[in-house]
Design a protein around this motif. Structure first.
Motif, PDB file in Angstrom:
ATOM      1  N   TYR A  36       0.864  -1.170   0.000  1.00 46.13           N
ATOM      2  CA  TYR A  36       0.000   0.000   0.000  1.00 46.13           C
ATOM      3  C   TYR A  36       0.904   1.225   0.000  1.00 46.13           C
ATOM      4  N   VAL A  37       0.765   2.034  -1.054  1.00 53.85           N
ATOM      5  CA  VAL A  37       1.705   3.126  -1.308  1.00 53.85           C
ATOM      6  C   VAL A  37       0.980   4.447  -1.508  1.00 53.85           C
ATOM      7  N   GLU A  38       1.711   5.526  -1.299  1.00 58.45           N
ATOM      8  CA  GLU A  38       1.149   6.863  -1.504  1.00 58.45           C
ATOM      9  C   GLU A  38       0.961   7.157  -2.985  1.00 58.45           C
ATOM     10  N   SER A  39       1.922   6.741  -3.818  1.00 61.94           N
ATOM     11  CA  SER A  39       1.848   7.011  -5.256  1.00 61.94           C
ATOM     12  C   SER A  39       2.566   5.912  -6.027  1.00 61.94           C
ATOM     13  N   GLU A  40       1.863   5.287  -6.964  1.00 60.45           N
ATOM     14  CA  GLU A  40       2.479   4.259  -7.802  1.00 60.45           C
ATOM     15  C   GLU A  40       3.466   4.863  -8.793  1.00 60.45           C
ATOM     16  N   ALA A  41       3.356   6.165  -9.039  1.00 61.35           N
ATOM     17  CA  ALA A  41       4.197   6.828 -10.038  1.00 61.35           C
ATOM     18  C   ALA A  41       5.602   7.140  -9.519  1.00 61.35           C
ATOM     19  N   ASN A  42       5.872   6.855  -8.283  1.00 62.32           N
ATOM     20  CA  ASN A  42       7.173   7.122  -7.682  1.00 62.32           C
ATOM     21  C   ASN A  42       8.239   6.235  -8.349  1.00 62.32           C
ATOM     22  N   PRO A  43       9.222   6.829  -9.048  1.00 62.75           N
ATOM     23  CA  PRO A  43      10.243   6.023  -9.731  1.00 62.75           C
ATOM     24  C   PRO A  43      11.048   5.159  -8.760  1.00 62.75           C
ATOM     25  N   GLU A  44      11.302   5.669  -7.585  1.00 66.75           N
ATOM     26  CA  GLU A  44      12.031   4.899  -6.567  1.00 66.75           C
ATOM     27  C   GLU A  44      11.240   3.643  -6.188  1.00 66.75           C
ATOM     28  N   LEU A  45       9.918   3.762  -6.127  1.00 60.04           N
ATOM     29  CA  LEU A  45       9.064   2.627  -5.799  1.00 60.04           C
ATOM     30  C   LEU A  45       9.144   1.556  -6.871  1.00 60.04           C
ATOM     31  N   GLN A  46       9.143   1.953  -8.124  1.00 61.75           N
ATOM     32  CA  GLN A  46       9.193   0.976  -9.215  1.00 61.75           C
ATOM     33  C   GLN A  46      10.465   0.132  -9.137  1.00 61.75           C
ATOM     34  N   ASP A  47      11.578   0.759  -8.831  1.00 55.39           N
ATOM     35  CA  ASP A  47      12.833   0.018  -8.673  1.00 55.39           C
ATOM     36  C   ASP A  47      12.763  -0.912  -7.465  1.00 55.39           C
ATOM     37  N   LEU A  48      12.163  -0.430  -6.401  1.00 53.62           N
ATOM     38  CA  LEU A  48      12.035  -1.225  -5.182  1.00 53.62           C
ATOM     39  C   LEU A  48      11.132  -2.438  -5.400  1.00 53.62           C
ATOM     40  N   ILE A  49      10.059  -2.277  -6.154  1.00 55.99           N
ATOM     41  CA  ILE A  49       9.152  -3.388  -6.452  1.00 55.99           C
ATOM     42  C   ILE A  49       9.906  -4.493  -7.180  1.00 55.99           C
ATOM     43  N   LYS A  50      10.726  -4.133  -8.146  1.00 53.18           N
ATOM     44  CA  LYS A  50      11.518  -5.130  -8.872  1.00 53.18           C
ATOM     45  C   LYS A  50      12.439  -5.884  -7.921  1.00 53.18           C
ATOM     46  N   GLN A  51      13.067  -5.154  -7.019  1.00 56.65           N
ATOM     47  CA  GLN A  51      13.972  -5.765  -6.048  1.00 56.65           C
ATOM     48  C   GLN A  51      13.210  -6.704  -5.111  1.00 56.65           C
ATOM     49  N   ILE A  52      12.055  -6.268  -4.631  1.00 53.17           N
ATOM     50  CA  ILE A  52      11.248  -7.092  -3.733  1.00 53.17           C
ATOM     51  C   ILE A  52      10.779  -8.356  -4.450  1.00 53.17           C
ATOM     52  N   GLU A  53      10.335  -8.232  -5.691  1.00 51.50           N
ATOM     53  CA  GLU A  53       9.884  -9.402  -6.451  1.00 51.50           C
ATOM     54  C   GLU A  53      10.993 -10.435  -6.577  1.00 51.50           C
ATOM     55  N   GLU A  54      12.216  -9.984  -6.787  1.00 48.76           N
ATOM     56  CA  GLU A  54      13.340 -10.908  -6.865  1.00 48.76           C
ATOM     57  C   GLU A  54      13.556 -11.617  -5.526  1.00 48.76           C
ATOM     58  N   GLU A  55      13.400 -10.881  -4.435  1.00 47.74           N
ATOM     59  CA  GLU A  55      13.641 -11.432  -3.102  1.00 47.74           C
ATOM     60  C   GLU A  55      12.566 -12.426  -2.669  1.00 47.74           C
ATOM     61  N   ILE A  56      11.337 -12.235  -3.113  1.00 46.61           N
ATOM     62  CA  ILE A  56      10.255 -13.102  -2.619  1.00 46.61           C
ATOM     63  C   ILE A  56       9.733 -14.073  -3.669  1.00 46.61           C
ATOM     64  N   SER A  57      10.426 -14.180  -4.782  1.00 45.60           N
ATOM     65  CA  SER A  57      10.009 -15.110  -5.827  1.00 45.60           C
ATOM     66  C   SER A  57       9.771 -16.488  -5.209  1.00 45.60           C
ATOM     67  N   PRO A  58       8.719 -17.166  -5.544  1.00 47.74           N
ATOM     68  CA  PRO A  58       7.847 -17.096  -6.713  1.00 47.74           C
ATOM     69  C   PRO A  58       6.604 -16.218  -6.504  1.00 47.74           C
ATOM     70  N   TYR A  59       6.528 -15.507  -5.396  1.00 48.97           N
ATOM     71  CA  TYR A  59       5.356 -14.668  -5.140  1.00 48.97           C
ATOM     72  C   TYR A  59       5.425 -13.385  -5.952  1.00 48.97           C
ATOM     73  N   HIS A  60       4.268 -12.752  -6.123  1.00 53.01           N
ATOM     74  CA  HIS A  60       4.150 -11.521  -6.906  1.00 53.01           C
ATOM     75  C   HIS A  60       4.008 -10.332  -5.953  1.00 53.01           C
ATOM     76  N   VAL A  61       4.166  -9.137  -6.511  1.00 48.83           N
ATOM     77  CA  VAL A  61       3.981  -7.901  -5.750  1.00 48.83           C
ATOM     78  C   VAL A  61       2.926  -7.061  -6.456  1.00 48.83           C
ATOM     79  N   LEU A  62       1.939  -6.609  -5.694  1.00 53.03           N
ATOM     80  CA  LEU A  62       0.917  -5.701  -6.204  1.00 53.03           C
ATOM     81  C   LEU A  62       1.058  -4.369  -5.474  1.00 53.03           C
ATOM     82  N   ALA A  63       1.184  -3.287  -6.215  1.00 54.14           N
ATOM     83  CA  ALA A  63       1.225  -1.953  -5.616  1.00 54.14           C
ATOM     84  C   ALA A  63      -0.193  -1.396  -5.648  1.00 54.14           C
TER      85      ALA A  63
END
Length: 72
Positions: A36-63
């Motif tokens: 749950y985020v303040e803004s999906e358009a945050n470029p820093e968030l997009q990079d973080l989502i990719k990093q989190i997805e790698e860490e918790i694979s095979p699970y997905h991340v929904l912003a």
């Protein structure tokens, strides 16, 4: 394999408060963590989502863009 609940705890400890993430939940049917985020358009968030997805694979991340809850 790590359980979805374990992945949630790990992500909460490491990323809560980063890049506008103010809450973390799970969607078991989708095998996903919800950030749950303040803004999906945050470029820093997009990079973080990719990093989190790698860490918790095979699970997905929904912003999910949602204002942080406050007490009145």
């Amino acid at each position: 394999m790590t359980s979805l609940e374990t992945a949630k705890r790990k992500v909460r400890r490491k990323y809560l408060g980063e890049a506008g993430i103010h809450a973390i939940g799970v969607r078991r049917k989708k095998q996903a963590l919800c950030l749950y985020v303040e803004s999906e358009a945050n470029p820093e968030l997009q990079d973080l989502i990719k990093q989190i997805e790698e860490e918790i694979s095979p699970y997905h991340v929904l912003a999910i863009e949602e204002e942080q809850a406050t007490l009145h």
